[in-house]
Design an enzyme around this catalytic site. Structure first.
Site, PDB file in Angstrom:
ATOM      1  N   THR A  39       8.483  44.239  41.133  1.00  0.00           N
ATOM      2  CA  THR A  39       9.178  45.185  40.269  1.00  0.00           C
ATOM      3  C   THR A  39       8.225  46.291  39.841  1.00  0.00           C
ATOM      4  O   THR A  39       7.021  46.053  39.639  1.00  0.00           O
ATOM      5  CB  THR A  39       9.739  44.508  39.004  1.00  0.00           C
ATOM      6  N   GLU A  40       8.772  47.502  39.692  1.00  0.00           N
ATOM      7  CA  GLU A  40       7.943  48.658  39.339  1.00  0.00           C
ATOM      8  C   GLU A  40       7.272  48.505  37.989  1.00  0.00           C
ATOM      9  O   GLU A  40       6.212  49.092  37.748  1.00  0.00           O
ATOM     10  CB  GLU A  40       8.813  49.924  39.324  1.00  0.00           C
ATOM     11  N   ASN A  41       7.893  47.740  37.093  1.00  0.00           N
ATOM     12  CA  ASN A  41       7.322  47.604  35.762  1.00  0.00           C
ATOM     13  C   ASN A  41       6.256  46.508  35.679  1.00  0.00           C
ATOM     14  O   ASN A  41       5.816  46.161  34.588  1.00  0.00           O
ATOM     15  CB  ASN A  41       8.418  47.368  34.712  1.00  0.00           C
TER      16      ASN A  41
END
Length: 208
Positions: A39-41
């Site tokens: 995930t990008e986060n």
């Protein structure tokens, strides 16, 4: 569409699922596939969407949807997450789109309309950094206009990056400027060709 995408991802792949429809792919990945979701986060080892007592408000994906974690999951800084994306460490990313061109160009962050809210997120980094880019989208817009087009008219996210397009009417493989129909749903290739301006090729691809 999510089930089909999940079936096509090779075991052991590192994969990023974009915001919206692509997040549903996680619900169809076999537990023994060895596929690791990024995930990008800042997370590796994301599991399916969280429900009921599984929901933890501090455990979310980039779209702020509560998710679960799999054994061995890891967390890291946002900058490290983007370094993974930009550094070619992801095998596949699955994105939504406003338009995909026959040559694989992707437009998915802005329609160009004056009142539209831009939402690029990490799409440009994913489109250029992932080894394969799959798109999930409806084949036609609400006004009936095709979203698989000869040339994108919306602002571009990435050039020649899309290799597969999964839609409600069929799956399309993009390579060398060619749009090959892998399968259709409830409509024939001839009927699709009448509604699309891109030239469709049916049948198996020529051997390499």
């Amino acid at each position: 569409m999510a089930r089909l995408v999940a079936q096509d991802i090779a075991p052991g792949s590192y994969v990023n699922l974009g915001i919206g429809q692509p997040t549903l792919v996680s619900d169809y990945l076999p537990a023994d596939s060895g596929i690791v979701l990024h995930t990008e986060n800042g997370m590796l080892g994301m599991g399916p969407a969280a429900v009921g007592d599984e929901v933890d408000p501090d455990l979310i994906n980039a779209g702020k949807v509560p998710v679960t974690e799999l054994p061995g999951a890891a967390y890291f800084h946002h900058a490290d997450s983007f370094a993974m994306m930009r550094g070619g460490h992801l095998d596949v990313c699955v994105l939504g789109a406003f338009q995909v061109a026959a040559n694989g160009d992707l437009a998915n962050w802005h329609t160009g309309a004056p009142d539209a809210i831009p939402a690029v997120g990490g799409a440009m980094d994913l489109a250029t950094g992932a080894k394969d880019v799959y798109v999930m989208m409806t084949l036609f817009g609400k006004d009936g206009s095709p979203k698989l087009v000869p040339r994108c008219t919306y602002p571009l996210t990435g050039l020649g990056c899309v290799s597969r397009v999964y839609t409600d009417h069929g799956v399309f493989l993009l390579a060398g400027g060619e749009v090959r129909v892998r399968e259709t749903y409830g409509i024939t290739v001839t009927e699709l060709q009448e509604r699309l301006d891109v030239r469709l090729v049916s049948g198996p691809a020529a051997p390499c």
